[in-house]
Design a protein around this motif. Structure first.
Motif, PDB file in Angstrom:
ATOM      1  N   LYS A 176       0.833  -1.187   0.000  1.00  0.00           N
ATOM      2  CA  LYS A 176       0.000   0.000   0.000  1.00  0.00           C
ATOM      3  C   LYS A 176       0.872   1.243   0.000  1.00  0.00           C
ATOM      4  CE  LYS A 176      -3.720  -2.151   2.574  1.00  0.00           C
ATOM      5  NZ  LYS A 176      -4.420  -2.185   3.836  1.00  0.00           N
ATOM      6  N   MET A 177       0.384   2.284  -0.639  1.00  0.00           N
ATOM      7  CA  MET A 177       1.103   3.534  -0.654  1.00  0.00           C
ATOM      8  C   MET A 177       0.089   4.651  -0.565  1.00  0.00           C
ATOM      9  SD  MET A 177       3.912   4.829  -3.379  1.00  0.00           S
ATOM     10  CE  MET A 177       5.127   3.678  -2.786  1.00  0.00           C
ATOM     11  N   ALA A 178       0.297   5.579   0.342  1.00  0.00           N
ATOM     12  CA  ALA A 178      -0.637   6.689   0.504  1.00  0.00           C
ATOM     13  C   ALA A 178       0.147   7.992   0.623  1.00  0.00           C
ATOM     14  CB  ALA A 178      -1.492   6.474   1.735  1.00  0.00           C
ATOM     15  N   PHE A 179      -0.429   9.036   0.064  1.00  0.00           N
ATOM     16  CA  PHE A 179       0.152  10.365   0.123  1.00  0.00           C
ATOM     17  C   PHE A 179      -0.910  11.323   0.637  1.00  0.00           C
ATOM     18  CE2 PHE A 179       2.250   8.182  -3.379  1.00  0.00           C
ATOM     19  CZ  PHE A 179       3.591   8.411  -3.118  1.00  0.00           C
ATOM     20  N   SER A 180      -0.493  12.370   1.339  1.00  0.00           N
ATOM     21  CA  SER A 180      -1.450  13.389   1.756  1.00  0.00           C
ATOM     22  C   SER A 180      -1.758  14.282   0.561  1.00  0.00           C
ATOM     23  CB  SER A 180      -0.869  14.229   2.905  1.00  0.00           C
ATOM     24  OG  SER A 180       0.154  15.080   2.426  1.00  0.00           O
ATOM     25  N   GLN A 181      -2.868  14.987   0.622  1.00  0.00           N
ATOM     26  CA  GLN A 181      -3.225  15.902  -0.454  1.00  0.00           C
ATOM     27  C   GLN A 181      -2.166  16.979  -0.633  1.00  0.00           C
ATOM     28  OE1 GLN A 181      -7.156  17.453   0.170  1.00  0.00           O
ATOM     29  NE2 GLN A 181      -8.108  15.713  -0.834  1.00  0.00           N
ATOM     30  N   ASP A 182      -1.613  17.461   0.476  1.00  0.00           N
ATOM     31  CA  ASP A 182      -0.567  18.493   0.394  1.00  0.00           C
ATOM     32  C   ASP A 182       0.675  17.974  -0.323  1.00  0.00           C
ATOM     33  OD1 ASP A 182      -2.123  20.394   1.666  1.00  0.00           O
ATOM     34  OD2 ASP A 182      -1.328  19.927   3.660  1.00  0.00           O
ATOM     35  N   GLU A 183       1.076  16.729   0.001  1.00  0.00           N
ATOM     36  CA  GLU A 183       2.234  16.119  -0.677  1.00  0.00           C
ATOM     37  C   GLU A 183       1.990  16.001  -2.176  1.00  0.00           C
ATOM     38  OE1 GLU A 183       4.318  12.920   2.248  1.00  0.00           O
ATOM     39  OE2 GLU A 183       2.219  12.520   1.742  1.00  0.00           O
ATOM     40  N   LEU A 184       0.785  15.557  -2.529  1.00  0.00           N
ATOM     41  CA  LEU A 184       0.459  15.373  -3.941  1.00  0.00           C
ATOM     42  C   LEU A 184       0.398  16.692  -4.692  1.00  0.00           C
ATOM     43  CD1 LEU A 184      -2.197  12.551  -3.689  1.00  0.00           C
ATOM     44  CD2 LEU A 184       0.114  12.375  -4.608  1.00  0.00           C
ATOM     45  N   LYS A 185      -0.134  17.714  -4.074  1.00  0.00           N
ATOM     46  CA  LYS A 185      -0.218  19.022  -4.728  1.00  0.00           C
ATOM     47  C   LYS A 185       1.158  19.624  -4.967  1.00  0.00           C
ATOM     48  CE  LYS A 185      -4.933  20.171  -3.525  1.00  0.00           C
ATOM     49  NZ  LYS A 185      -5.855  21.008  -2.777  1.00  0.00           N
ATOM     50  N   LYS A 186       2.112  19.295  -4.106  1.00  0.00           N
ATOM     51  CA  LYS A 186       3.494  19.760  -4.288  1.00  0.00           C
ATOM     52  C   LYS A 186       4.206  18.939  -5.362  1.00  0.00           C
ATOM     53  CE  LYS A 186       4.105  21.421   0.426  1.00  0.00           C
ATOM     54  NZ  LYS A 186       4.706  21.137   1.738  1.00  0.00           N
ATOM     55  N   LYS A 187       3.939  17.666  -5.394  1.00  0.00           N
ATOM     56  CA  LYS A 187       4.630  16.736  -6.298  1.00  0.00           C
ATOM     57  C   LYS A 187       4.113  16.808  -7.740  1.00  0.00           C
ATOM     58  CE  LYS A 187       5.438  11.846  -6.996  1.00  0.00           C
ATOM     59  NZ  LYS A 187       5.961  10.679  -6.375  1.00  0.00           N
ATOM     60  N   LEU A 188       2.801  16.968  -7.904  1.00  0.00           N
ATOM     61  CA  LEU A 188       2.177  16.874  -9.222  1.00  0.00           C
ATOM     62  C   LEU A 188       1.832  18.247  -9.793  1.00  0.00           C
ATOM     63  CD1 LEU A 188      -0.385  14.046  -8.328  1.00  0.00           C
ATOM     64  CD2 LEU A 188       1.854  13.764  -9.404  1.00  0.00           C
ATOM     65  N   THR A 189       1.728  18.314 -11.121  1.00  0.00           N
ATOM     66  CA  THR A 189       1.216  19.527 -11.753  1.00  0.00           C
ATOM     67  C   THR A 189      -0.295  19.592 -11.479  1.00  0.00           C
ATOM     68  OG1 THR A 189       0.636  18.470 -13.854  1.00  0.00           O
ATOM     69  CG2 THR A 189       2.918  19.313 -13.625  1.00  0.00           C
ATOM     70  N   LYS A 190      -0.899  20.727 -11.749  1.00  0.00           N
ATOM     71  CA  LYS A 190      -2.353  20.850 -11.540  1.00  0.00           C
ATOM     72  C   LYS A 190      -3.114  19.832 -12.383  1.00  0.00           C
ATOM     73  CE  LYS A 190      -2.511  25.635 -10.086  1.00  0.00           C
ATOM     74  NZ  LYS A 190      -3.022  26.984 -10.304  1.00  0.00           N
ATOM     75  N   GLU A 191      -2.668  19.630 -13.633  1.00  0.00           N
ATOM     76  CA  GLU A 191      -3.336  18.673 -14.520  1.00  0.00           C
ATOM     77  C   GLU A 191      -3.149  17.241 -14.022  1.00  0.00           C
ATOM     78  OE1 GLU A 191      -5.381  17.508 -18.250  1.00  0.00           O
ATOM     79  OE2 GLU A 191      -5.527  18.989 -16.674  1.00  0.00           O
ATOM     80  N   GLN A 192      -1.952  16.885 -13.588  1.00  0.00           N
ATOM     81  CA  GLN A 192      -1.700  15.542 -13.057  1.00  0.00           C
ATOM     82  C   GLN A 192      -2.555  15.286 -11.815  1.00  0.00           C
ATOM     83  OE1 GLN A 192       2.540  15.959 -12.550  1.00  0.00           O
ATOM     84  NE2 GLN A 192       2.984  14.762 -14.409  1.00  0.00           N
ATOM     85  N   TYR A 193      -2.666  16.284 -10.958  1.00  0.00           N
ATOM     86  CA  TYR A 193      -3.482  16.143  -9.754  1.00  0.00           C
ATOM     87  C   TYR A 193      -4.954  15.964 -10.132  1.00  0.00           C
ATOM     88  CZ  TYR A 193      -5.424  16.871  -5.124  1.00  0.00           C
ATOM     89  OH  TYR A 193      -6.106  16.692  -3.939  1.00  0.00           O
ATOM     90  N   ARG A 194      -5.446  16.804 -11.048  1.00  0.00           N
ATOM     91  CA  ARG A 194      -6.847  16.736 -11.472  1.00  0.00           C
ATOM     92  C   ARG A 194      -7.183  15.357 -12.049  1.00  0.00           C
ATOM     93  NH1 ARG A 194      -9.993  17.194 -15.806  1.00  0.00           N
ATOM     94  NH2 ARG A 194      -8.280  17.447 -17.268  1.00  0.00           N
ATOM     95  N   VAL A 195      -6.282  14.834 -12.884  1.00  0.00           N
ATOM     96  CA  VAL A 195      -6.534  13.540 -13.524  1.00  0.00           C
ATOM     97  C   VAL A 195      -6.419  12.388 -12.528  1.00  0.00           C
ATOM     98  CG1 VAL A 195      -5.609  11.887 -15.201  1.00  0.00           C
ATOM     99  CG2 VAL A 195      -5.909  14.282 -15.850  1.00  0.00           C
ATOM    100  N   THR A 196      -5.343  12.336 -11.762  1.00  0.00           N
ATOM    101  CA  THR A 196      -5.096  11.170 -10.904  1.00  0.00           C
ATOM    102  C   THR A 196      -5.893  11.164  -9.605  1.00  0.00           C
ATOM    103  OG1 THR A 196      -3.177  12.190  -9.810  1.00  0.00           O
ATOM    104  CG2 THR A 196      -2.749  10.863 -11.790  1.00  0.00           C
ATOM    105  N   GLN A 197      -6.196  12.328  -9.062  1.00  0.00           N
ATOM    106  CA  GLN A 197      -6.862  12.387  -7.758  1.00  0.00           C
ATOM    107  C   GLN A 197      -8.342  12.744  -7.845  1.00  0.00           C
ATOM    108  OE1 GLN A 197      -4.911  11.261  -5.178  1.00  0.00           O
ATOM    109  NE2 GLN A 197      -3.576  10.957  -6.960  1.00  0.00           N
ATOM    110  N   GLU A 198      -8.731  13.461  -8.915  1.00  0.00           N
ATOM    111  CA  GLU A 198     -10.125  13.882  -9.064  1.00  0.00           C
ATOM    112  C   GLU A 198     -10.819  13.151 -10.218  1.00  0.00           C
ATOM    113  OE1 GLU A 198      -9.688  18.111  -9.482  1.00  0.00           O
ATOM    114  OE2 GLU A 198      -9.226  18.377  -7.341  1.00  0.00           O
TER     115      GLU A 198
END
Length: 182
Positions: free
Chosen positions: A54-76
């Motif tokens: 299992k692997m989990a990331f916080s939303q803050d970590e993901l927003k720092k790591k990913l571009t806005k488009e990557q975040y929108r696609v992978t998380q939303e």
């Protein structure tokens, strides 16, 4: 928070059940209600349970790591516009990894031009690379594909691909990271 706790408890129980099941490749279909969303099925196997951590990331970590488009696609569960993705017409030898956790997902040998505007693959790197879930959004019945390791949304799978598999994994470029073969 309750839905997250429910999902974590459910996965714990599923792993306990799968590890005690004698069948090597048995699949379990688990109905789950999350956040008032409609019925979903999660597919697990003993092999998946053992191989994939299992692997989990916080939303803050993901927003720092990913571009806005990557975040929108992978998380939303977004979709990039067709014919705009970096990997739609990309055919170099190598492997495609999850942009979130870098788990290997697809091989370039299995990539083909489906003419749909998104990268298309006829197979995954291995049986445990992705998970499939029923998706009835937008009034359609489809099968969503997520990364097995971090649950990032990747795209959808269809039964109109080339032989021998007959499968087309239609994947957002924004959910992928490419690694050249050496």
């Amino acid at each position: 928070m309750n839905s997250l706790r429910c999902l974590t408890s459910t996965r714990y129980l599923v792993n306990k059940l799968l590890l005690s099941t004698p069948a090597q490749s048995s699949n379990l279909i688990l109905p789950t209600l999350l956040s008032g969303k409609s019925y979903q099925k999660f597919y697990f196997s003993r092999e998946f349970s053992k191989k994939v951590g299992k692997m989990a990331f916080s939303q803050d970590e993901l927003k720092k790591k990913l571009t806005k488009e990557q975040y929108r696609v992978t998380q939303e569960k977004g979709t990039e516009a067709p014919f705009t993705g970096e990997y739609d017409k990309h055919y170099k030898p190598g492997e495609y990894k999850c942009v979130v956790c870098e788990a290997p997902l697809f091989k370039s040998d299995d990539k083909f031009d489906a003419g749909c505007g998104w990268p298309a693959f006829s197979a995954t790197k291995d049986k445990t690379a992705v998970a499939e879930h029923d998706d009835s959004t937008l009034g359609m019945k489809r099968t969503e594909v997520t990364c097995s390791k971090c649950q990032a949304h990747l795209g959808h799978v269809f039964n109109d691909g080339p032989k021998p598999t007959g499968i087309r994994y239609c994947i957002n470029s924004a959910s992928l990271k490419f690694k050249n073969s050496k």
